[in-house]
Design a protein around this motif. Structure first.
Motif, short mmCIF file in Angstrom:
data_model
loop_
_atom_site.label_atom_id
_atom_site.label_comp_id
_atom_site.label_asym_id
_atom_site.label_seq_id
_atom_site.Cartn_x
_atom_site.Cartn_y
_atom_site.Cartn_z
N LEU A 109 0.82 -1.21 0.00
CA LEU A 109 0.00 0.00 0.00
C LEU A 109 0.86 1.26 0.00
N ALA A 112 2.22 1.64 -3.49
CA ALA A 112 1.17 1.94 -4.46
C ALA A 112 0.69 3.38 -4.35
N ARG A 113 0.64 3.93 -3.13
CA ARG A 113 0.11 5.28 -2.90
C ARG A 113 1.19 6.31 -2.57
N GLY A 135 -1.69 3.94 -7.51
CA GLY A 135 -2.46 2.84 -8.06
C GLY A 135 -3.19 2.12 -6.94
N GLU A 136 -3.99 1.16 -7.30
CA GLU A 136 -4.74 0.39 -6.32
C GLU A 136 -4.27 -1.06 -6.29
N THR A 138 -6.40 -3.49 -5.45
CA THR A 138 -7.56 -4.23 -5.96
C THR A 138 -7.40 -4.54 -7.44
N LYS A 140 -5.20 -6.46 -8.80
CA LYS A 140 -3.83 -6.78 -9.21
C LYS A 140 -3.54 -8.28 -9.00
N PHE A 161 -8.91 -7.63 -0.79
CA PHE A 161 -8.55 -6.70 -1.85
C PHE A 161 -8.99 -7.17 -3.24
#
Length: 523
Positions: A109, A112-113, A135-136, A138, A140, A161
């Motif tokens: 996380l 990604a963020r 990005g997320e 979820t 992936k 997720f």
């Protein structure tokens, strides 16, 4: 057992539990290890975390009987020297699993963020919102290398997720994988398809440098590698070289040494943590409690289930343990290295039947790089149970005059069962593989470099194999090429003067049309 020394930062619950049962306990995490060891030569038991327990430490404690690692990994403890000195080494597997798994998800996380650079930027008074488009998770694809306690916990945490999870684990059964909703694939497929790859394998002679440029080069542009396992399992220079030409993320929590100072991966890591995987209050308490409970059971009841360096009975030739390991490694390759084993069946002939339990750990080690052959039989059984693999030790048929021999069958599949059966023995002091499936009378030594092929008998196949080897400058030291009893299929076992690479194996397949052919090198 009177005195327990805890020279590490560990929850006080361990000291409290042990003292309540009459143990004398010294807990000192401030004094340097060498000094606290020297001050307590009366120590019978050590409880440690990441401290290095070297031969010097062991020699400095003449009464030492047991070392308990409050955690799963024990690569910081010289278990072989401990065994020589009659010191048992125990671990507490699973105590830290949730903490490490949560850290993995946190790193996913954070990367990604852009949590870390965005925080730094905002604290500096900037407002760079456009620069931190993330990005997320979820949707992936997540690749989990190693599905032990921690790997399985990662999978469970990721279920919310809505991700696709790929797994690599040579032991996990198809049924257990189905329960976890994990698609078991080869390492090559896992690295090529995953958006995130997280490693959960131990560092040992088999896994050191295992994750290298062969796999980094397969990763998608923008994919991320997370290592909360051990530093040595990746080839750092290979990762650096691949990252130079490809946008790869790298989040790291492990290093060769847990100490202050410059870190060699600083130039390639997007996020670096100071080995925080197990550093939660809950994990520390769990590990401390488990360490104390196991030590009490060991001292008071002789329970040695979690001893990872058990010796073998004096009258069991250790070569038979090596034989069991070799048979299993070859059987797994015959079955298919990426196929999930559903069942193991064994037969131990002659006097070996009395030592069946001691021959199980090397069998499990032959299936999985993350299981240590030094572990005890009970831990081997638990490992197979956790992986969903059934184990059956058959009573040997006394009519078969095999003397001291071992037969190991590996089975995979449910509706359509595939099985491989191999028998081996020791003849004139040499470890020998005497049978592979229906091919009797092989008697080849598995040491060194070998090429094994099974094919429908027809002219020219063996010549095709040898010609490819010759074209690649590989000499043949020995050939065994028996037919099955019906004369339909043939087996070729070739001993070579050097390792046969995968490209040569593919060339052999292309030229001969053989489906089952593989190279193997054993120490």
């Amino acid at each position: 057992m009177k005195h327990v020394l805890i020279p590490t930062k560990l929850s006080s619950i361990a000291k409290e539990l042990l003292e309540a049962r009459g143990f004398s306990v010294t807990q000192d995490s401030e004094t340097p290890l060498a000094d606290v060891i020297a001050a307590h030569p009366e120590t019978d038991a050590l409880i440690v975390r990441s401290e290095k327990i070297t031969p010097d430490v062991i020699d400095a404690l003449p009464k030492l009987k047991v070392v308990v690692r409050a955690g799963a990994g024990y690569n910081t403890i010289d278990i072989k020297y401990a065994r020589k000195k009659g010191v048992d080494v125990m671990n507490t597997p699973g105590a830290n699993a949730n903490a490490v798994a949560e850290e993995v998800v946190a790193l996913m996380l954070a990367r990604a963020r852009h949590i870390v650079p965005a925080d730094t930027s905002t604290r500096a008074g900037l407002w760079e919102k456009k620069n931190f488009m993330g990005g997320e998770i979820t949707g992936k694809t997540i690749g989990v290398v190693g599905l032990g306690n921690i790997g399985q916990r990662v999978v469970k945490l990721l279920q919310g997720f809505d991700v696709t999870v790929l797994g690599y684990d040579p032991v996990l059964s198809a049924q257990r994988a189905k329960e976890l909703a994990v698609d078991i694939v080869s390492l090559e497929e896992l690295f090529s398809r995953s958006d995130y790859v997280t490693l959960h394998i131990p560092e040992n002679e088999d896994t050191r440098g295992m994750i290298n440029r062969d796999y980094f080069g397969l990763m998608k542009d923008g994919a991320c590698l997370i290592n909360c396992a051990r530093a040595g399992v990746i080839d750092e220079n290979d990762l650096r070289a691949v990252k130079a030409g490809k946008n790869l993320g790298f989040c790291n929590d492990v290093y060769p040494k847990d100490e202050a100072g410059a870190k060699s991966v600083a130039d390639i890591a997007d996020i670096m943590l100071p080995h925080l995987g197990a550093s939660t209050v809950e994990a520390n308490t769990n590990a401390a409690r488990r360490a104390a409970e196991q030590l009490m059971a060991y001292a008071e009841q002789g329970v040695s289930r979690y001893v990872v360096n058990k010796g073998v009975p004096d009258d069991l030739d250790e070569d038979y343990q090596m034989l069991a390991y070799f048979i299993t490694v070859i059987a797994h390759r015959c079955l298919g290295a990426n196929r999930a084993v559903r069942k193991i069946e064994t037969s131990f002939y002659g006097d070996l039947n009395h030592y069946a339990q001691w021959l199980l750990p090397p069998i499990v080690a032959g299936l999985s790089r993350d299981f240590d052959a030094f572990c005890d039989p009970e831990e081997a059984e638990q490992y197979l149970e956790d992986k969903g693999v059934e184990y059956i030790n058959r009573q040997p048929d006394p009519r078969k005059a095999f003397d001291n021999s071992i037969t190991i069958d590996l089975l995979e599949g449910d509706s359509e069962v595939k099985q491989v059966s191999i028998r081996g023995t020791i003849a004139e002091g040499h470890i020998m593989i005497s049978r592979i499936d229906n091919f009797e009378g092989l008697y080849f030594q598995p040491f060194g470099h070998s090429l094994i092929a099974k094919y429908q008998d027809r002219p020219g196949v063996l010549a095709g194999i040898t010609s490819v080897l010759a074209e690649n400058g590989i000499n043949i030291d020995d050939i065994r090429s028996p037919h099955d009893e019906k004369g339909v299929n043939s087996l070729a076992v070739l001993k070579t003067n050097q390792a046969v690479g995968e490209s040569v194996v593919r060339h052999i397949k292309d030229r001969t049309g053989i489906e089952l052919v593989f190279a193997i090198s054993l120490p």
